[in-house]
Design a protein around this motif. Structure first.
Motif, PDB file in Angstrom:
ATOM      1  N   GLY A  56       0.440  -0.736   0.217  1.00  0.00           N
ATOM      2  CA  GLY A  56      -0.292  -0.172   0.104  1.00  0.00           C
ATOM      3  C   GLY A  56       0.780   1.418  -0.415  1.00  0.00           C
ATOM      4  N   GLU A  57       0.173   2.127  -0.090  1.00  0.00           N
ATOM      5  CA  GLU A  57       1.265   3.406   0.224  1.00  0.00           C
ATOM      6  C   GLU A  57       1.695   4.216   1.040  1.00  0.00           C
ATOM      7  N   THR A  58       1.105   3.619   2.487  1.00  0.00           N
ATOM      8  CA  THR A  58       2.183   3.455   3.619  1.00  0.00           C
ATOM      9  C   THR A  58       2.296   2.450   4.053  1.00  0.00           C
ATOM     10  N   ARG A  59       2.855   2.219   5.440  1.00  0.00           N
ATOM     11  CA  ARG A  59       3.398   0.789   6.290  1.00  0.00           C
ATOM     12  C   ARG A  59       1.452   0.373   6.900  1.00  0.00           C
ATOM     13  N   ASN A  60       0.594   1.015   7.213  1.00  0.00           N
ATOM     14  CA  ASN A  60      -0.112   0.350   7.550  1.00  0.00           C
ATOM     15  C   ASN A  60      -1.001   0.225   6.527  1.00  0.00           C
ATOM     16  N   ASP A  61      -1.180   0.865   5.101  1.00  0.00           N
ATOM     17  CA  ASP A  61      -1.987   0.193   4.188  1.00  0.00           C
ATOM     18  C   ASP A  61      -1.511  -0.951   4.079  1.00  0.00           C
ATOM     19  N   THR A  62       0.019  -1.442   3.966  1.00  0.00           N
ATOM     20  CA  THR A  62       0.236  -2.142   3.376  1.00  0.00           C
ATOM     21  C   THR A  62      -0.037  -3.577   3.978  1.00  0.00           C
ATOM     22  N   ILE A  63       0.390  -3.141   6.075  1.00  0.00           N
ATOM     23  CA  ILE A  63      -0.402  -4.219   6.497  1.00  0.00           C
ATOM     24  C   ILE A  63      -1.956  -4.827   6.636  1.00  0.00           C
ATOM     25  N   LEU A  64      -2.607  -4.063   6.311  1.00  0.00           N
ATOM     26  CA  LEU A  64      -4.210  -4.112   6.411  1.00  0.00           C
ATOM     27  C   LEU A  64      -3.906  -4.631   4.730  1.00  0.00           C
ATOM     28  N   ASN A  65      -3.345  -4.176   3.852  1.00  0.00           N
ATOM     29  CA  ASN A  65      -3.557  -5.456   2.502  1.00  0.00           C
ATOM     30  C   ASN A  65      -3.265  -6.630   2.991  1.00  0.00           C
ATOM     31  N   GLY A  66      -2.329  -6.380   3.433  1.00  0.00           N
ATOM     32  CA  GLY A  66      -1.778  -8.853   3.824  1.00  0.00           C
ATOM     33  C   GLY A  66      -3.608  -9.057   4.711  1.00  0.00           C
ATOM     34  N   CYS A  67      -4.071  -8.017   5.602  1.00  0.00           N
ATOM     35  CA  CYS A  67      -4.884  -8.796   6.920  1.00  0.00           C
ATOM     36  C   CYS A  67      -6.040  -9.433   5.247  1.00  0.00           C
ATOM     37  N   LYS A  68      -6.020  -8.289   4.594  1.00  0.00           N
ATOM     38  CA  LYS A  68      -7.739  -8.370   3.768  1.00  0.00           C
ATOM     39  C   LYS A  68      -6.682  -9.768   2.739  1.00  0.00           C
ATOM     40  N   TYR A  69      -5.625 -10.576   2.249  1.00  0.00           N
ATOM     41  CA  TYR A  69      -5.890 -10.946   1.250  1.00  0.00           C
ATOM     42  C   TYR A  69      -5.435 -12.105   2.439  1.00  0.00           C
ATOM     43  N   ILE A  70      -5.300 -12.578   3.765  1.00  0.00           N
ATOM     44  CA  ILE A  70      -5.345 -13.631   4.413  1.00  0.00           C
ATOM     45  C   ILE A  70      -7.103 -14.165   4.451  1.00  0.00           C
ATOM     46  N   GLU A  71      -7.795 -12.851   4.805  1.00  0.00           N
ATOM     47  CA  GLU A  71      -9.015 -13.228   5.405  1.00  0.00           C
ATOM     48  C   GLU A  71      -9.749 -14.018   4.101  1.00  0.00           C
ATOM     49  N   SER A 158     -11.538   1.313  12.689  1.00  0.00           N
ATOM     50  CA  SER A 158     -11.768   2.631  12.957  1.00  0.00           C
ATOM     51  C   SER A 158     -11.057   3.558  13.069  1.00  0.00           C
ATOM     52  N   LEU A 159     -10.513   3.151  12.251  1.00  0.00           N
ATOM     53  CA  LEU A 159      -9.377   4.420  12.183  1.00  0.00           C
ATOM     54  C   LEU A 159     -10.471   5.958  11.063  1.00  0.00           C
ATOM     55  N   THR A 160      -9.931   7.188  11.618  1.00  0.00           N
ATOM     56  CA  THR A 160     -10.424   7.735  10.697  1.00  0.00           C
ATOM     57  C   THR A 160      -9.409   8.100   8.885  1.00  0.00           C
ATOM     58  N   GLU A 161      -9.275   8.748   8.115  1.00  0.00           N
ATOM     59  CA  GLU A 161      -8.773   8.770   7.105  1.00  0.00           C
ATOM     60  C   GLU A 161      -7.350   9.683   7.833  1.00  0.00           C
ATOM     61  N   GLU A 162      -8.286  10.654   8.800  1.00  0.00           N
ATOM     62  CA  GLU A 162      -6.523  12.180   9.276  1.00  0.00           C
ATOM     63  C   GLU A 162      -5.805  11.145  10.166  1.00  0.00           C
ATOM     64  N   GLU A 163      -6.333  10.285  10.811  1.00  0.00           N
ATOM     65  CA  GLU A 163      -5.690   9.032  11.484  1.00  0.00           C
ATOM     66  C   GLU A 163      -4.698   7.598  10.708  1.00  0.00           C
ATOM     67  N   LYS A 164      -5.712   7.714   9.808  1.00  0.00           N
ATOM     68  CA  LYS A 164      -4.620   6.972   8.398  1.00  0.00           C
ATOM     69  C   LYS A 164      -3.098   7.545   8.401  1.00  0.00           C
ATOM     70  N   ASP A 165      -3.729   9.040   7.940  1.00  0.00           N
ATOM     71  CA  ASP A 165      -2.534   9.638   7.842  1.00  0.00           C
ATOM     72  C   ASP A 165      -1.206  10.201   8.578  1.00  0.00           C
ATOM     73  N   ILE A 166      -1.704  10.274  10.165  1.00  0.00           N
ATOM     74  CA  ILE A 166      -0.850  10.976  10.412  1.00  0.00           C
ATOM     75  C   ILE A 166      -0.335   9.116  11.539  1.00  0.00           C
ATOM     76  N   LEU A 167      -0.934   8.384  11.676  1.00  0.00           N
ATOM     77  CA  LEU A 167      -0.579   7.386  12.914  1.00  0.00           C
ATOM     78  C   LEU A 167       0.105   5.959  11.644  1.00  0.00           C
ATOM     79  N   THR A 168       1.185   6.093  11.296  1.00  0.00           N
ATOM     80  CA  THR A 168       2.109   5.719  10.093  1.00  0.00           C
ATOM     81  C   THR A 168       2.427   3.965  10.887  1.00  0.00           C
ATOM     82  N   ASP A 169       2.872   4.346  12.031  1.00  0.00           N
ATOM     83  CA  ASP A 169       3.178   2.951  12.407  1.00  0.00           C
ATOM     84  C   ASP A 169       2.178   2.036  13.279  1.00  0.00           C
ATOM     85  N   ALA A 170       1.874   1.057  13.395  1.00  0.00           N
ATOM     86  CA  ALA A 170       1.365  -0.029  13.548  1.00  0.00           C
ATOM     87  C   ALA A 170       0.919  -0.056  16.096  1.00  0.00           C
TER      88      ALA A 170
END
Length: 210
Positions: A56-71, A158-170
């Protein structure tokens, strides 16, 4: 290259050695997927335990993509956990992996750290000292960062789009949301290869193992 193999191959080999790992995802930019598959095939061979997926674009987006793939691929169980690790940290060991697994089964979220040996200086503007924290309370973050996968996905949702931009480390994001993240002791040599100097040190470690 690290020694005679790409760095990511050294890292993958550590996870392949661990029988508790069910599946390994290599998350990378879409343009690099074919190349990544090729080097895995060249140095490891065909291995159904490894999948290369789009990050993904960020570390968290990448982790989320991985989680969705697993699901989508395997489904999710309440006890499933996910270890997230930097591809450029090839010197992790089996103790670190197993401690991450054990502690996550117990607590739900853990981060790998080592004690800070140098004094940490905090500066807001990069010009003058804002604060010098107590060194005995300071740790340097490493990876893996490991989570109960359902807990992590619920948190991401549960994260807002603003939080996703700020909170880049899980782990930082979980802490700021009030979720306890427990510590697993890493190792000084579980280094992240970022600079040319790091690569020289890493090659020295590889040579020293021969």
């Amino acid at each position: 290259m690290l020694g005679k193999k790409p760095v990511v191959i050294h890292t993958l080999e550590q996870f392949l050695m661990n029988e508790r790992i069910d599946h390994i995802l290599v998350c990378c930019p879409e343009a690099w997927i074919s190349y990544t598959r090729d080097i895995i095939k060249k140095y490891i061979g065909k291995n159904e335990k490894i999948s290369v997926v789009k990050g993904g674009e960020t570390r968290n987006d990448t982790i989320l993509n991985g989680c969705k793939y697993i699901e989508e691929k395997f489904g999710l169980n309440d006890e499933d956990i996910i270890l997230t690790h930097d591809a450029v940290r090839p010197f992790l060991n089996q103790r670190i992996i197993n401690d991450n697994i054990d502690m996550t089964f117990k607590y739900g979220a853990v981060d790998t750290v080592v004690e800070a040996f140098d004094t940490i200086v905090h500066s807001v503007d990069g010009k003058i000292i804002t604060d010098i924290p107590v060194r005995s309370e300071m740790y340097q973050g490493q990876t893996p960062q490991t989570f109960n996968i359902k807990l992590l996905m619920k948190f991401f949702e549960s994260l807002t789009e603003e939080e996703k931009d700020i909170l880049t480390d899980a782990c930082k994001a979980l802490v700021l949301k009030g979720i306890d993240v427990h510590l697993v002791r890493g190792e000084v040599y579980n280094m992240k290869i970022t600079t040319q100097y790091d690569l020289k040190v890493a090659n020295g470690l590889v040579e020293g193992d021969k």
